[in-house]
Write an enzyme that holds these catalytic residues in place. Sequence first.
Site, short mmCIF file in Angstrom:
data_model
loop_
_atom_site.label_atom_id
_atom_site.label_comp_id
_atom_site.label_asym_id
_atom_site.label_seq_id
_atom_site.Cartn_x
_atom_site.Cartn_y
_atom_site.Cartn_z
CE LYS A 3 -2.09 -1.14 3.85
NZ LYS A 3 -1.41 -2.42 4.15
NE ARG A 15 -4.65 -1.41 9.85
CZ ARG A 15 -3.53 -1.01 9.26
NH1 ARG A 15 -3.41 0.21 8.81
NH2 ARG A 15 -2.54 -1.84 9.11
NE ARG A 39 7.72 -2.53 6.19
CZ ARG A 39 6.42 -2.39 6.38
NH1 ARG A 39 5.67 -1.84 5.45
NH2 ARG A 39 5.87 -2.81 7.50
NE ARG A 52 6.24 -0.49 10.20
CZ ARG A 52 5.12 -0.47 9.48
NH1 ARG A 52 5.07 0.25 8.36
NH2 ARG A 52 4.06 -1.13 9.87
NE ARG A 78 2.04 -5.13 10.95
CZ ARG A 78 3.09 -4.85 10.17
NH1 ARG A 78 4.30 -5.26 10.52
NH2 ARG A 78 2.93 -4.16 9.08
P1 AP5 Z 1 4.84 -1.57 1.81
O1 AP5 Z 1 4.54 -0.70 0.65
O2 AP5 Z 1 5.58 -0.98 2.96
O3 AP5 Z 1 3.51 -2.33 2.30
P2 AP5 Z 1 2.28 -1.79 3.14
O4 AP5 Z 1 1.07 -2.47 2.63
O5 AP5 Z 1 2.27 -0.29 3.18
O6 AP5 Z 1 2.69 -2.41 4.54
P3 AP5 Z 1 2.52 -1.87 6.02
O7 AP5 Z 1 3.21 -2.86 6.89
O8 AP5 Z 1 2.99 -0.43 6.15
O9 AP5 Z 1 1.02 -1.94 6.22
P4 AP5 Z 1 0.30 -2.10 7.52
O10 AP5 Z 1 -1.07 -1.87 7.06
O11 AP5 Z 1 0.52 -3.31 8.31
O12 AP5 Z 1 1.03 -1.01 8.46
P5 AP5 Z 1 0.64 0.49 8.86
O13 AP5 Z 1 1.87 1.28 8.88
O14 AP5 Z 1 -0.52 0.97 8.06
O15 AP5 Z 1 5.65 -2.85 1.25
C1 AP5 Z 1 6.16 -3.83 2.15
C2 AP5 Z 1 7.57 -4.28 1.68
O16 AP5 Z 1 7.46 -4.98 0.44
C3 AP5 Z 1 8.55 -3.13 1.42
O17 AP5 Z 1 9.83 -3.56 1.80
C4 AP5 Z 1 8.48 -2.90 -0.09
O18 AP5 Z 1 9.70 -2.38 -0.60
C5 AP5 Z 1 8.20 -4.34 -0.60
N1 AP5 Z 1 7.35 -4.38 -1.78
C6 AP5 Z 1 6.23 -3.63 -2.04
N2 AP5 Z 1 5.67 -4.01 -3.20
C7 AP5 Z 1 6.45 -5.03 -3.69
C8 AP5 Z 1 6.39 -5.85 -4.85
N3 AP5 Z 1 5.42 -5.69 -5.77
N4 AP5 Z 1 7.34 -6.81 -5.00
C9 AP5 Z 1 8.33 -6.98 -4.08
N5 AP5 Z 1 8.43 -6.22 -2.97
C10 AP5 Z 1 7.51 -5.26 -2.77
O19 AP5 Z 1 0.09 0.25 10.33
C11 AP5 Z 1 0.96 -0.14 11.38
C12 AP5 Z 1 0.17 -0.25 12.67
O20 AP5 Z 1 -0.44 1.03 12.98
C13 AP5 Z 1 -1.01 -1.23 12.65
O21 AP5 Z 1 -0.59 -2.55 12.92
C14 AP5 Z 1 -1.90 -0.65 13.77
O22 AP5 Z 1 -1.40 -0.98 15.04
C15 AP5 Z 1 -1.73 0.85 13.57
N6 AP5 Z 1 -2.76 1.40 12.66
C16 AP5 Z 1 -2.57 1.92 11.42
N7 AP5 Z 1 -3.75 2.29 10.88
C17 AP5 Z 1 -4.70 2.01 11.79
C18 AP5 Z 1 -6.12 2.14 11.81
N8 AP5 Z 1 -6.80 2.61 10.74
N9 AP5 Z 1 -6.78 1.73 12.91
C19 AP5 Z 1 -6.13 1.25 13.98
N10 AP5 Z 1 -4.78 1.07 14.03
C20 AP5 Z 1 -4.08 1.45 12.94
#
Ligand code: AP5
Length: 216
Positions: free
Chosen positions: A13, A88, A127, A160, A171
């Site tokens: 994402k 979410r 990552r 992270r 997660r």
């Molecule tokens: P990346 O682009 O970083 O993936 P992502 O989907 O953004 O992953 P996140 O881990 O950031 O998502 P998440 O939803 O768990 O975490 P968030 O920060 O929102 O890609 C991942 C890796 O793969 C990278 O190394 C990239 O280079 C590689 N990659 C990408 N595309 C690729 C491809 N096509 N091929 C190969 N490699 C590739 O949330 C973190 C925490 O915050 C949550 O757990 C929760 O505690 C809290 N939180 C956030 N939002 C909320 C909410 N709405 N409500 C409650 N708690 C929340």
Amino acid sequence: MNIILFGPPGSGKGTQAEQLCKKLNLLHIATGDIFRENLNQKTDLGNLAKTYMDRGELVPGDVTNAMVRDRLDRPDTAGGFVLDGFPRTLPQAEALTVIMKDLERQIYGVLYINVSDEEVVNRLSGRIICRECQTPFHKIYNPFESCPFEKCNGEHLYQRDDDKPETVRARLETYHTQTAPVLDYYQQANLMIEISGAGTVKDVSQQALQAVKSLA
Ligand code: AP5
């Protein structure tokens, strides 16, 4: 144009949001990034969020919804945004519908990046991200020692805390039980477009761009 990027942790994402925002001149709003920025600045919100993030759980809905409402109400969102990581849960999706109505705005579509759990583990274990601009890189697929962007001045990349294997498993569990049901909500609203996240970053970007153009 206002778009939601939806998908499991590590589905890409953040990576795709960056690409779409550059190409379409949209603003990237990621709830995870806002929590991490607060954590870096040691605010109460950041300290609260960390206790949930470290366990792979969701930060409570009332705190998150208020934060999103405040962010979407700022003038820089007027040209359109990509919302990453929100909603979410079903209550968050319902809250977003109310927020958008109150702000007299509209969600044009929800891009669902579909990736298997196995690939999620593979991606998150490698990552590394920039503390300054939050751009994600990967030890194997997109390797850098430090952030390549000039504005970040060689900032060292870090892993992270919530990308440890046991937290990634938690997660994924949270995603399947609490987040995946949101897909039905947007399917019923006829807003959901599914793309495969299994290809290279470029492949997925092309699909994402095509999907967004179909919304316009
Ligand atoms: P990346 O682009 O970083 O993936 P992502 O989907 O953004 O992953 P996140 O881990 O950031 O998502 P998440 O939803 O768990 O975490 P968030 O920060 O929102 O890609 C991942 C890796 O793969 C990278 O190394 C990239 O280079 C590689 N990659 C990408 N595309 C690729 C491809 N096509 N091929 C190969 N490699 C590739 O949330 C973190 C925490 O915050 C949550 O757990 C929760 O505690 C809290 N939180 C956030 N939002 C909320 C909410 N709405 N409500 C409650 N708690 C929340």
